[in-house]
Enzyme design. Structure first.
Site, PDB file in Angstrom:
ATOM      1  N   THR A   1      -8.322   6.821  -1.826  1.00  0.00           N
ATOM      2  CA  THR A   1      -9.679   6.283  -1.946  1.00  0.00           C
ATOM      3  C   THR A   1     -10.705   7.370  -1.627  1.00  0.00           C
ATOM      4  O   THR A   1     -11.842   7.297  -2.097  1.00  0.00           O
ATOM      5  CB  THR A   1      -9.892   5.071  -1.014  1.00  0.00           C
ATOM      6  OG1 THR A   1      -9.368   5.395   0.278  1.00  0.00           O
ATOM      7  CG2 THR A   1      -9.201   3.847  -1.555  1.00  0.00           C
TER       8      THR A   1
ATOM      9  N   HIS B   1       0.806  -1.225   0.000  1.00  0.00           N
ATOM     10  CA  HIS B   1       0.000   0.000   0.000  1.00  0.00           C
ATOM     11  C   HIS B   1       0.837   1.272   0.000  1.00  0.00           C
ATOM     12  O   HIS B   1       0.280   2.351   0.183  1.00  0.00           O
ATOM     13  CB  HIS B   1      -0.925   0.044   1.216  1.00  0.00           C
ATOM     14  CG  HIS B   1      -1.999  -0.989   1.202  1.00  0.00           C
ATOM     15  ND1 HIS B   1      -3.253  -0.767   0.697  1.00  0.00           N
ATOM     16  CD2 HIS B   1      -1.985  -2.277   1.616  1.00  0.00           C
ATOM     17  CE1 HIS B   1      -3.987  -1.863   0.821  1.00  0.00           C
ATOM     18  NE2 HIS B   1      -3.240  -2.795   1.377  1.00  0.00           N
TER      19      HIS B   1
ATOM     20  N   LYS C   1      -8.014  13.957   4.859  1.00  0.00           N
ATOM     21  CA  LYS C   1      -7.181  12.754   4.805  1.00  0.00           C
ATOM     22  C   LYS C   1      -6.144  12.898   5.911  1.00  0.00           C
ATOM     23  O   LYS C   1      -6.055  13.957   6.534  1.00  0.00           O
ATOM     24  CB  LYS C   1      -6.490  12.631   3.442  1.00  0.00           C
ATOM     25  CG  LYS C   1      -5.760  13.923   2.995  1.00  0.00           C
ATOM     26  CD  LYS C   1      -5.150  13.788   1.609  1.00  0.00           C
ATOM     27  CE  LYS C   1      -6.156  13.961   0.486  1.00  0.00           C
ATOM     28  NZ  LYS C   1      -6.090  12.893  -0.496  1.00  0.00           N
ATOM     29  N   ARG C   2      -5.358  11.851   6.184  1.00  0.00           N
ATOM     30  CA  ARG C   2      -4.291  12.005   7.159  1.00  0.00           C
ATOM     31  C   ARG C   2      -3.392  13.176   6.776  1.00  0.00           C
ATOM     32  O   ARG C   2      -3.203  13.457   5.587  1.00  0.00           O
ATOM     33  CB  ARG C   2      -3.467  10.708   7.248  1.00  0.00           C
ATOM     34  CG  ARG C   2      -4.182   9.578   7.955  1.00  0.00           C
ATOM     35  CD  ARG C   2      -4.587   9.983   9.378  1.00  0.00           C
ATOM     36  NE  ARG C   2      -3.438  10.048  10.245  1.00  0.00           N
ATOM     37  CZ  ARG C   2      -3.084   9.097  11.096  1.00  0.00           C
ATOM     38  NH1 ARG C   2      -3.817   7.998  11.219  1.00  0.00           N
ATOM     39  NH2 ARG C   2      -2.023   9.219  11.845  1.00  0.00           N
TER      40      ARG C   2
ATOM     41  N   LYS D   1       1.175  14.433   1.158  1.00  0.00           N
ATOM     42  CA  LYS D   1      -0.180  14.745   0.693  1.00  0.00           C
ATOM     43  C   LYS D   1      -0.357  16.245   0.443  1.00  0.00           C
ATOM     44  O   LYS D   1      -1.344  16.674  -0.131  1.00  0.00           O
ATOM     45  CB  LYS D   1      -1.220  14.242   1.697  1.00  0.00           C
ATOM     46  CG  LYS D   1      -1.215  12.714   1.846  1.00  0.00           C
ATOM     47  CD  LYS D   1      -2.217  12.253   2.900  1.00  0.00           C
ATOM     48  CE  LYS D   1      -2.129  10.782   3.226  1.00  0.00           C
ATOM     49  NZ  LYS D   1      -2.801   9.922   2.220  1.00  0.00           N
TER      50      LYS D   1
ATOM     51  N   LYS E   1     -14.564   8.556  -3.329  1.00  0.00           N
ATOM     52  CA  LYS E   1     -15.810   8.907  -2.628  1.00  0.00           C
ATOM     53  C   LYS E   1     -16.326  10.254  -3.120  1.00  0.00           C
ATOM     54  O   LYS E   1     -17.523  10.432  -3.362  1.00  0.00           O
ATOM     55  CB  LYS E   1     -15.575   8.950  -1.108  1.00  0.00           C
ATOM     56  CG  LYS E   1     -15.237   7.587  -0.524  1.00  0.00           C
ATOM     57  CD  LYS E   1     -14.591   7.677   0.864  1.00  0.00           C
ATOM     58  CE  LYS E   1     -13.850   6.384   1.172  1.00  0.00           C
ATOM     59  NZ  LYS E   1     -12.945   6.491   2.328  1.00  0.00           N
TER      60      LYS E   1
HETATM   61  C1  26W Z   1       3.965   0.485   9.881  1.00  0.00           C
HETATM   62  C2  26W Z   1       3.252   1.782   9.892  1.00  0.00           C
HETATM   63  C3  26W Z   1       2.354   1.935   8.744  1.00  0.00           C
HETATM   64  C4  26W Z   1       1.000   2.021   8.958  1.00  0.00           C
HETATM   65  C5  26W Z   1       0.149   2.146   7.905  1.00  0.00           C
HETATM   66  C6  26W Z   1       2.853   1.976   7.464  1.00  0.00           C
HETATM   67  C7  26W Z   1       2.003   2.103   6.417  1.00  0.00           C
HETATM   68  C8  26W Z   1       0.656   2.183   6.626  1.00  0.00           C
HETATM   69  C9  26W Z   1      -0.285   2.240   5.469  1.00  0.00           C
HETATM   70  C10 26W Z   1       0.376   1.754   4.236  1.00  0.00           C
HETATM   71  C11 26W Z   1      -0.871   3.570   5.281  1.00  0.00           C
HETATM   72  C12 26W Z   1      -2.019   3.575   4.332  1.00  0.00           C
HETATM   73  O1  26W Z   1      -3.137   3.629   4.766  1.00  0.00           O
HETATM   74  N1  26W Z   1      -1.766   3.553   3.006  1.00  0.00           N
HETATM   75  C13 26W Z   1      -2.797   3.900   2.050  1.00  0.00           C
HETATM   76  O2  26W Z   1      -3.466   2.742   1.597  1.00  0.00           O
HETATM   77  C14 26W Z   1      -4.596   3.118   0.816  1.00  0.00           C
HETATM   78  C15 26W Z   1      -5.342   1.855   0.470  1.00  0.00           C
HETATM   79  O3  26W Z   1      -4.622   1.095  -0.446  1.00  0.00           O
HETATM   80  C16 26W Z   1      -4.158   3.898  -0.405  1.00  0.00           C
HETATM   81  O4  26W Z   1      -5.295   4.335  -1.087  1.00  0.00           O
HETATM   82  C17 26W Z   1      -3.314   5.110  -0.006  1.00  0.00           C
HETATM   83  O5  26W Z   1      -2.795   5.750  -1.140  1.00  0.00           O
HETATM   84  C18 26W Z   1      -2.185   4.670   0.903  1.00  0.00           C
HETATM   85  O6  26W Z   1      -1.475   5.783   1.395  1.00  0.00           O
END
Ligand code: 26W
Length: 821
Positions: free
Chosen positions: A661, A362, A553-554, A559, A665
């Site tokens: 995503t 992701h 968003k975060r 971003k 929406k």
């Molecule tokens: C280990 C810490 C950590 C926690 C969460 C590392 C990475 C993440 C995720 C990858 C963060 C995340 O939510 N990524 C998002 O995933 C979405 C679903 O596929 C994508 O639409 C977003 O672009 C992506 O940033």
């Protein structure tokens, strides 16, 4: 025990069950005035209707002995369940009628439900949308996750700063879960390993002197859309074992034993609030192993119950989807369970493991790639470390055979990174252990094979594939936007709710003036609703005639909320200079949480709030410009935000946002995107047509090419608008009583090593914003664009995404449950 007849779905049946639950299950009477118990009674009434279908679905899966997929995820951002359950059961109208008869109001009750915020952002919400689509497509998919006592923190804003408050979301009870202590599993930690040879000369390994923790499952029903299917999300809660206490107690250290109990219960206490940067904390690794081990043991328990110890068909009947690297320890854990517990040889166990695991990546951000110190692994999970080393040794042999003498490549590809401290590279373990590796949008999947995972792509090109993300239109259009839903259904029928491609049939209506008028009216009403939220939560008044420009968003540098603020300051500067020709009144809304340890993200929140204060209190901006920061952005807030948005901000540095995503929406609800060629934006623009999308910014390739010769100060000096914006910030216009607080932001923008290239995209962003503003002034043509965006959003349903997972990766067939009615 014989089974009860199913509960009816009509208003009378709902009303009488609701009264029974209120007075008998919950024991409330006419003097109780809080709507909370009426909400609970309604939720229990709806839950009764799910129970019948839930059982039947399980029966169907068991009786057909169907192949199954398991979604392993540390995060599920479920939001509220009530509205979704009523929609999917088809009882919204009957329930509203029943409430009416009892003198209750649906919205009031629905607002009593706390969001289940067991996730950070996109990845967690994607998991929730996936479950909805799996149930709607009648696929035998079980979600496995953790039942965090505290979910994503509640964000408050104090003096412009983010303050984190604990989210004790279970405080008032959670009616949607069903505790299943009978399926409790035991999870081992610590201790050491010992090998021994049996009478036939077979080598065995024992993992001894471990500190064990119990995993107790809580099941949450996942209803499909009006199809009799109710799937399961199984969340594990950690609990202390009894004998643990007793042993310590007998040894005389009562307090020690209570501490041990505490430690055990801590594992699922809190969700790690980091998005895209790993925490490296021991407790986080414990959570990951706890989820992987409990879930795999649960699947094996079920297998053995129906197939005994014959695992020859196991890989034909089961597969595991790893939601990012977070649950990847499952690769080693399945090997351990098959060998150490079920007596299998390495080759057979590996054959099963590497044919059942599939991995979704992701993110491309290097700081988000999980690596765990070998030292920590050895202490916490010694047996798992042994297995990982063996997987790596065998894997590297393969690499050496394919590229003899290429030692650099060996070091590059090794699952164990050999720097000053040895580390386990979880992404590499996931790739080696999986038969499928996918990215989440076309560009992202392509960049994975060209960059991050290039060596692995050369070795196993067939493993790699793309599955562009989606969102569920049940929650993100049908439930959250009743006005638009009704209009769409009146115009093209209701099939779009389970077949979003149908929305294309709206396209001809974009040329129908009367339809456009109705579309605009719905959007206006939704803007009124959003304005009320902004008024309540920010104290800022948004006029619904203004263009609603939204970025939620975060908060993360990639971003580029910062780019958004620079543009708002630029608009403010134009107002102050009297440059208001062709002005489009604009209300800008920004919302999102920053990771508690991410100082720069928190400073950006402070900047947004300070700029908002200056702009909103300056009489010159009245009727022209508003800025608000929405605190505590979450699923239920987005359900009000996306229907009321005109302009969707998707402005990440190209090549950094895997998919996005939220962008989908907004599109579905008729917002028009201003965005870069990043993630799924590219596909959104393809579907909507370039004339219905405001494009700006460098491409991913240009971003890469700029590295090393980027000169933001020259760009600022050459751009009078940007120059003035920087001058305003640097002069302290937004922090008059707080000197220096935005220095770090200024430095970041002016830094030649700024990875996010804020200054580089400023000019092109401002130009695109001008085009958007001009387009908005022609309301008729804007509404056409809005309709076209919604009409062409069909691709972005998770029904499409999940159909692709089912066909290409999971090899799953739909399986209808017996529907009770
Ligand atoms: C280990 C810490 C950590 C926690 C969460 C590392 C990475 C993440 C995720 C990858 C963060 C995340 O939510 N990524 C998002 O995933 C979405 C679903 O596929 C994508 O639409 C977003 O672009 C992506 O940033």
């Amino acid at each position: 025990m014989t089974e009860l007849p199913a509960r009816t779905l009509d208003a009378d049946g709902l009303a009488s069950d609701l009264r029974r639950h209120y007075s008998h299950t919950l024991g409330r009477d006419k003097y109780c005035t809080t709507p909370h118990y009426a909400y609970q009674a309604l939720a229990l009434t709806v839950r009764d209707r799910l129970m019948d279908r839930w059982k039947n679905t399980n029966y169907a899966y068991i009786e057909q002995d169907s192949r199954r997929a398991y979604y392993l995820s540390l995060e599920y951002l479920m939001g509220r369940a009530l509205g979704n359950a009523m929609l999917n059961l088809g009882i919204q109208d009957a329930a509203t009628q029943a409430l009416g008869e009892l003198g209750l109001v649906m919205e009031e009750l629905a607002d009593c439900e706390r969001d289940a915020g067991l996730g950070n952002g996109g990845l967690g919400r994607l998991a929730a949308c996936f479950l909805d689509s799996c149930a709607t497509l009648q696929l035998p998919v079980i979600g496995y996750g953790l039942r965090y006592e505290y979910g994503m923190f509640r964000q408050e804003i104090a003096d412009g700063h983010q303050v984190e408050e604990p989210d004790h979301w279970l405080r008032n009870g959670h009616v949607w879960e069903l505790e299943r202590p009978e399926y409790t599993q035991r999870i081992q930690f610590g201790g050491h390993t010992e090998s021994w040879t049996d009478e036939f000369g077979k080598l065995h390994v024992r993992w001894l002197n471990t500190h064990d923790v119990l995993a107790v499952p809580y099941d949450v029903p996942i209803p499909g859309y009006r199809n009799g299917t109710v799937n399961t999300l199984r969340l594990w809660k950690s609990a202390a074992t009894d004998e643990f206490d007793l042993g310590e107690f007998n040894a005389g250290s009562y307090t020690e034993s209570v501490r041990a109990k505490n430690d055990a219960e801590h594992i699922t206490m809190v969700l790690y609030p980091n998005d895209a940067s790993e925490s490296g904390k021991e407790l986080r690794l414990k959570q990951q192993y706890f989820l992987a081990s409990a879930s795999l043991q649960d699947v094996l328990r079920h297998w053995i119950k129906f197939h005994g110890s014959d695992f020859s068909q196991f890989a034909e009947k089961n597969c595991f989807q790893l939601n990012d690297t977070h649950p990847t320890i499952a690769v080693a854990e399945l090997m351990r369970l098959l060998m150490d517990v079920n007596g299998m040889e390495w080759e057979d166990a590996w054959g099963i493991t590497s044919r059942t695991m599939a991995y979704t990546n992701h993110t491309l951000l290097p700081e988000a790639l999980e690596k765990w110190p070998v030292r920590l692994f050895r202490r916490l999970l010694p047996r798992l470390l042994d297995i990982i080393f063996e997987i790596n040794a065998r894997f590297l042999k393969q690499v050496a055979q394919r590229w003899p003498g290429d030692t650099e490549r060996l070091a590059r590809m090794s699952i164990i990174e050999e720097n000053h401290e040895q580390m386990v590279r979880m992404a590499y373990l996931a790739i080696v252990g999986s038969y499928s590796v996918n990215g989440v949008a076309a560009l992202h999947s392509q960049l994975l094979t060209e960059g991050l995972f290039r060596d692995f792509y050369e070795l196993w090109p067939d493993k790699f594939n793309n599955k562009t993300n989606g969102v569920t239109q049940r929650r993100w259009l049908a439930a959250c936007n009743p006005g638009l839903s009704r209009l769409i259904t009146e115009s093209i029928g209701g099939d779009w709710v389970s077949d979003l491609a149908q929305l294309r049939r709206l396209l001809p209506l974009a040329d129908d003036a009367l339809f456009r008028e109705r579309w605009r009216t719905v959007k206006f009403d939704n803007k009124v609703r959003l304005a009320a939220l902004v008024q309540d939560d920010c104290g800022v008044s948004f006029d619904p005639e203004m263009m609603f420009d939204v970025q939620v968003k975060r908060i993360h540098e990639y971003k580029r909320q910062l780019l958004n603020v620079l543009h708002v300051i630029h608009l403010y500067d134009r107002i102050k200079r009297g440059d208001m020709g062709d002005w489009t009144p604009r209300a800008v809304l920004i919302g999102g949480k920053a990771a508690p340890g991410y100082a720069m993200a928190k400073r950006i929140i402070k900047l947004i709030n300070n700029v908002a204060d200056v702009i909103n209190s300056d009489p010159d901006t009245f009727g022209l410009l508003r800025l608000a920061f929405l605190p505590d952005y979450r699923v239920s807030a987005m359900e009000v935000i996306c229907p009321g948005t005109d302009l969707s901000e998707q402005i990440s540095t190209a090549g950094k946002e895997a998919s996005g995503t939220g962008n989908m929406k907004f599109m579905m609800n008729g917002a028009i995107t201003i965005g870069t060629l990043d993630g799924a934006n590219i596909e959104i623009r393809e579907e909507a047509g370039e004339e219905n999308f405001f494009l700006f910014g460098l491409t991913a390739a240009e971003v890469e090419a700029l590295r090393g010769n980027y000169d933001p100060n020259a760009i600022i000096a050459a751009d009078a608008d940007l120059m003035r914006v920087m001058a305003l910030i640097e002069a302290g216009q937004f922090n008059q009583l707080e000197p220096g607080i935005f220095d770090s932001i200024v430095h970041a923008i002016r830094n030649p090593h700024d990875p996010w290239l804020v200054a580089a995209d400023f000019r092109s962003y401002v130009d695109a914003q001008r085009r958007a503003a001009a387009a908005y002034r022609d309301q008729d043509s804007w509404t056409r664009m809005s309709i076209i965006n919604s009409a062409t959003s069909g691709k972005f349903s998770t029904d499409r995404t999940i159909s692709e997972y089912a066909a290409d990766i999971w090899k799953l067939q739909p399986l209808a449950a017996y529907d009770v009615k």
